[in-house]
Design a protein around this motif. Structure first.
Motif, PDB file in Angstrom:
ATOM      1  N   GLU A   1     -43.476  59.438  37.953  1.00 45.09           N
ATOM      2  CA  GLU A   1     -44.114  58.177  37.546  1.00 45.09           C
ATOM      3  C   GLU A   1     -44.905  58.366  36.254  1.00 45.09           C
ATOM      4  O   GLU A   1     -44.965  57.461  35.413  1.00 45.09           O
ATOM      5  CB  GLU A   1     -45.006  57.660  38.674  1.00 45.09           C
TER       6      GLU A   1
ATOM      7  N   GLU B   1     -42.348  58.351  33.581  1.00 44.69           N
ATOM      8  CA  GLU B   1     -41.890  56.976  33.330  1.00 44.69           C
ATOM      9  C   GLU B   1     -42.900  56.221  32.477  1.00 44.69           C
ATOM     10  O   GLU B   1     -42.529  55.489  31.541  1.00 44.69           O
ATOM     11  CB  GLU B   1     -41.679  56.250  34.660  1.00 44.69           C
TER      12      GLU B   1
ATOM     13  N   GLU C   1     -35.529  57.030  35.282  1.00 44.48           N
ATOM     14  CA  GLU C   1     -35.341  55.882  36.177  1.00 44.48           C
ATOM     15  C   GLU C   1     -34.370  56.235  37.307  1.00 44.48           C
ATOM     16  O   GLU C   1     -34.553  55.847  38.456  1.00 44.48           O
ATOM     17  CB  GLU C   1     -34.810  54.675  35.390  1.00 44.48           C
ATOM     18  N   HIS C   2     -33.333  56.970  36.971  1.00 42.12           N
ATOM     19  CA  HIS C   2     -32.385  57.409  38.006  1.00 42.12           C
ATOM     20  C   HIS C   2     -33.087  58.263  39.055  1.00 42.12           C
ATOM     21  O   HIS C   2     -32.884  58.079  40.265  1.00 42.12           O
ATOM     22  CB  HIS C   2     -31.248  58.196  37.350  1.00 42.12           C
TER      23      HIS C   2
ATOM     24  N   LYS D   1     -34.211  54.070  40.554  1.00 33.32           N
ATOM     25  CA  LYS D   1     -33.956  52.792  39.866  1.00 33.32           C
ATOM     26  C   LYS D   1     -32.647  52.913  39.070  1.00 33.32           C
ATOM     27  O   LYS D   1     -32.616  52.804  37.847  1.00 33.32           O
ATOM     28  CB  LYS D   1     -35.110  52.442  38.928  1.00 33.32           C
ATOM     29  N   SER D   2     -31.573  53.161  39.796  1.00 36.15           N
ATOM     30  CA  SER D   2     -30.323  53.496  39.112  1.00 36.15           C
ATOM     31  C   SER D   2     -29.710  52.321  38.371  1.00 36.15           C
ATOM     32  O   SER D   2     -28.949  52.512  37.428  1.00 36.15           O
ATOM     33  CB  SER D   2     -29.321  54.067  40.126  1.00 36.15           C
TER      34      SER D   2
ATOM     35  N   ASP E   1     -31.407  50.093  36.506  1.00 37.91           N
ATOM     36  CA  ASP E   1     -32.028  50.195  35.176  1.00 37.91           C
ATOM     37  C   ASP E   1     -31.499  51.412  34.428  1.00 37.91           C
ATOM     38  O   ASP E   1     -31.285  51.371  33.221  1.00 37.91           O
ATOM     39  CB  ASP E   1     -33.549  50.307  35.311  1.00 37.91           C
TER      40      ASP E   1
ATOM     41  N   GLU F   1     -25.311  54.307  42.315  1.00 35.92           N
ATOM     42  CA  GLU F   1     -25.062  52.875  42.430  1.00 35.92           C
ATOM     43  C   GLU F   1     -23.830  52.559  43.273  1.00 35.92           C
ATOM     44  O   GLU F   1     -23.369  51.413  43.302  1.00 35.92           O
ATOM     45  CB  GLU F   1     -24.888  52.269  41.027  1.00 35.92           C
TER      46      GLU F   1
END
Length: 809
Positions: free
Chosen positions: A701, A704, A726-727, A731-732, A734, A763
């Motif tokens: 985080e 990020e 993100e992956h 958050k794949s 994004d 995903e």
């Protein structure tokens, strides 16, 4: 008198009856032939518009009717609409490849456009169709002349003249061969014969004048211009050309007299007035030119004179006066096209002067009157780009292209905008469209080709440049770009051929010798390489590429002693220069003379203690010996001595990373980012370290939060960093968007494809994941983090890849 409804119906009825009657009498084939016959008759009478209608009517009945297409081609030729004529003659040839006249005309147009390979095919086809036709032999003469086959050109032209002594193409080619043999008198003899046979062909007089001018025969050229003007008194441009010759010979009074007489014969000739003003500015001074324009503006209301005055004032750096002229034009012409033109011109002037707000107001006025105004939209886009509003600029440019789809400046601006945003695929699309819109423009093709060279897409360079080079065979920049593509692909035979052609254009220049050195090196002709690089270096000692090339040539030739001697000499002459010390250190490394290499790098550091090159090379030299601790100690000492030096601190952080001391590297990068919060490289490296070396949620985080700045970045590596973070955070969706943008900008980076493959895998898109992982392995030139994982996943059948992902998670 008003036409009644009954009258109109009666006319329609009679017309329909006549049409039905005619249809009963003539078949469609007969009607089409009749239209063509009428068209040919009208064409011979010079009634081009009516002839065109007849040919079009014929094509309504039969779209494949060759005589009708040929008639339209002849009309375009008669009107000197060469682009249209070329397309129409090509249409004729596509329908009937044995159409002799179409092949002959296409051949002439291809010669004129310097498309020699195509012209050769036309010539060969024409000679097969009509071996005794003088025009076919004349075309062959033209092609052979362009190929440099002078003897062949003479033979073919002579054959044509035997059966047609007045053949204009053959006579011109004979003149060309005489010029090539440095026999201008012989060339003029053939031109005079051609004029006798074709006294109304203007091009022949112009060729005669050009020959006189080339030989500095100015009196004869002037006499020929007078002859031309007497024969064609309505051709105003010949008077301007005569004035140019007078000016070139220093007869300025005669030149001015000719230009003024030109205006006197037609006082409303705005072009003539502007030409006089340009002459006065060049030869009599700015004030006289300005006075002349102002005088005529008082007598002539044509706005082009005021536009010319404004341009003159801008050149003379009288910006305020130029703005006043534009404002007068705006007041006088309001919302008319000339008023809008003045607003656009003034807006560009305000923008160039650093007044974007005023420029914006003017552009808004233009677009409120004409929302599709091309120049207004283009300036609007420039203003939007200035404010970093790329999406709005793209929208403006797309609107501009709706009514002007082949506008090169808009297409180029769109290409550059997408390129700056990292959208290479879209940039490429618009570059290609710009080249197609104006294939004769070498600059557009060259700009695109240089980008392809930068992106290492070498095989595409030739595809882009070859058609342009055929039109501009004497353009050294095009040839150089093609040569660089050959060098990059190690195509040494082709490179040698292009090098010879380049030498014919630019001679023994420093640029030529530097390129020759590279080609000779590639062909392992090291003595020639040394000689070429020496010439380049001695001509321009500041050329670092020539210096490095010469050193490489010495090393490859086994003459390291000469390389060392050259560098020591350079150091003696330029003791404050850092590069020779760096190169000397690397030369010592080649011979495993590590102690001397270290001393050279230390000298580089002493010479420029605030630059990182010396420290980097010394650190790498120590690491290559397994002395990582010594490298780190050296850099830590440098940081203590220069605590504010960002480059040295960055280098130390990088060294910690290589030593797998992530905690120290992260600590150092945090300090750097605190001191330089806008330093994107530091931010990227810190975010990458946090995500790659610490797998906990808190660290991800933090990474990020640091990398979030890259969401709209134009840099592929920054996009990849955020996408991979993100992956890892789950958050794949994004991640896929970001990683696809990274690949669009840099499709050649293997690890980007690996990251996208893993995001697709998360995903639940196994086929896309497999494709990207395969791409990663194909592109990889060395191992990358995750390579083993990619190989393992590719061993799983595509149908079960999704299940494998679930098991892994």
């Amino acid at each position: 008198m008003k036409t009644t409804v009954f009258t109109r119906l009666f006319v329609v009825f009679v017309s329909l009856a006549a049409l039905l009657f005619l249809n009963g009498c003539e078949s469609p084939e007969e009607k089409a032939a009749s239209y063509v016959s009428n068209g040919n008759k009208l064409l011979d009478e010079g009634k081009l518009g009516k002839a065109r209608l007849e040919f079009r009517n014929a094509l309504q009945l039969n779209k494949q009717l060759v005589p009708a297409w040929y008639g339209l081609a002849r009309i375009a030729e008669e009107k000197r609409e060469w682009k249209k004529a070329y397309a129409l003659y090509n249409k004729v040839a596509s329908l009937d490849n044995n159409h002799l006249q179409a092949q002959l005309m296409l051949g002439k147009l291809n010669v004129a456009g310097n498309l020699i390979e195509k012209a050769l095919k036309n010539s060969e086809t024409a000679l097969k169709l009509a071996p005794d036709d003088p025009e076919a032999h004349a075309l062959s003469a033209s092609v052979k002349y362009q190929q440099g086959d002078i003897e062949g050109a003479i033979k073919e032209a002579t054959t044509a003249l035997k059966s047609d002594p007045g053949n204009i193409t053959a006579l011109v080619q004979m003149a060309n061969t005489r010029i090539a043999d440095k026999d201008p008198a012989g060339a003029l003899k053939y031109i005079d014969i051609a004029i006798q046979h074709h006294p109304d062909t203007i091009d022949l007089y112009q060729l005669k004048i050009a020959t006189h001018l080339k030989e500095k025969q100015f009196d004869q050229a002037i006499a020929s211009y007078h002859e031309l003007i007497a024969r064609f008194p309505d051709r105003d441009d010949f008077k301007k050309a005569l004035a140019d010759v007078y000016a070139e010979t220093g007869a300025l009074d005669k030149a001015e007299e000719t230009l003024r007489a030109r205006i006197a014969s037609k006082p409303d000739n705005v072009t003539a007035i502007i030409d006089l003003a340009i002459f006065l500015r060049k030869h009599r001074g700015n004030d006289q030119a300005e006075a002349e324009l102002r005088k005529h503006i008082g007598e002539n209301t044509d706005p082009e004179l005021s536009f010319a005055l404004a341009e003159l004032l801008i050149v003379n750096k009288k910006t305020a006066a130029a703005k006043a002229v534009y404002r007068q034009l705006i007041e006088r012409h309001g919302g008319s096209p000339d008023g809008l033109k003045a607003r656009n011109k003034l807006a560009m002037l305000e923008l160039a002067g650093g007044n974007p707000e005023e420029a914006g107001k003017l552009v808004d006025e233009v677009l409120s009157i004409d929302p599709n105004n091309y120049r207004g939209l283009l300036t609007k886009a420039r203003l939007q780009l200035r404010d970093d509003q790329q999406d709005l600029a793209i929208a403006s440019l797309r609107t501009a292209l709706k009514n002007n789809p082949n506008a090169v400046d808009a297409l180029l601006l769109l290409a550059r905008t997408h390129l700056a945003a990292g959208r290479w695929a879209l940039a490429k699309t618009y570059y290609v469209r710009a080249i197609q819109a104006k294939p004769e423009d070498a600059r557009t093709a060259l700009e695109y080709a240089r980008l392809l060279l930068q992106k290492n897409k070498l095989d595409e360079v030739e595809q882009v440049l070859q058609p342009v080079l055929e039109r501009h065979p004497a353009n050294p920049n095009l040839l150089t770009a093609m040569l660089l593509a050959d060098i990059g692909q190690k195509r040494w035979e082709s490179a040698s051929t292009r090098l010879g052609r380049l030498h014919a254009l630019i001679g023994d220049s420093p640029e030529y010798n530097r390129l020759a050195g590279i080609v000779f090196q590639g062909r392992q002709q090291y003595a020639d390489s040394i000689d070429a690089f020496k010439k380049a270096y001695e001509a321009v000692p500041s050329d670092q590429k020539a210096l490095v090339g010469l050193l490489q040539a010495y090393v490859l030739a086994g003459q390291k002693d000469k390389a060392e001697q050259l560098l020591k000499s350079r150091i003696a002459d330029n003791p404050g220069e850092i590069l020779p010390y760096i190169l000397l250190g690397r030369l010592y490394q080649l011979d495993d003379r590590m102690a001397e290499a270290e001393k050279a790098f230390e000298k580089a550091i002493d010479t420029a203690p605030d630059r990182k090159e010396g420290y980097r090379n010394l650190a790498d030299a120590l690491r290559s010996q397994g002395r990582i601790a010594d490298a780190i100690e050296m850099l830590e000492k440098a940081v203590r001595e220069y605590p504010d030096s960002v480059p040295i601190r960055e280098l130390l952080a990088e060294m910690y990373s290589r030593d797998e001391n992530a905690d120290r590297a992260i600590e150092l990068y945090r300090g750097l980012l605190k001191d330089e919060p806008d330093n994107d490289i530091v931010a990227n490296n810190l975010a990458s370290l946090l995500s790659d070396t610490r797998g906990d949620r808190e660290s991800l985080e933090q990474a990020e939060a640091i990398a979030r700045r890259f969401r709209d970045s134009k840099v592929a590596f920054f996009l990849d960093t955020l996408g991979w973070i993100e992956h890892k955070l789950g958050k794949s969706g994004d991640a896929v968007t970001l990683l696809r943008s990274a690949i669009q900008a840099r499709p050649d980076v293997a690890v980007f494809h690996y990251h996208l493959g893993m995001a697709y895998q998360a995903e639940k898109q196994p086929r896309r994941a497999r494709h990207e992982l395969e791409q990663a392995l194909q592109l990889a030139k060395s191992p990358f983090p995750g390579m083993d994982e990619a190989k393992r996943l590719l061993e799983v059948p595509a149908a079960t890849l999704d299940a494998a992902n679930d098991a892994r998670q």
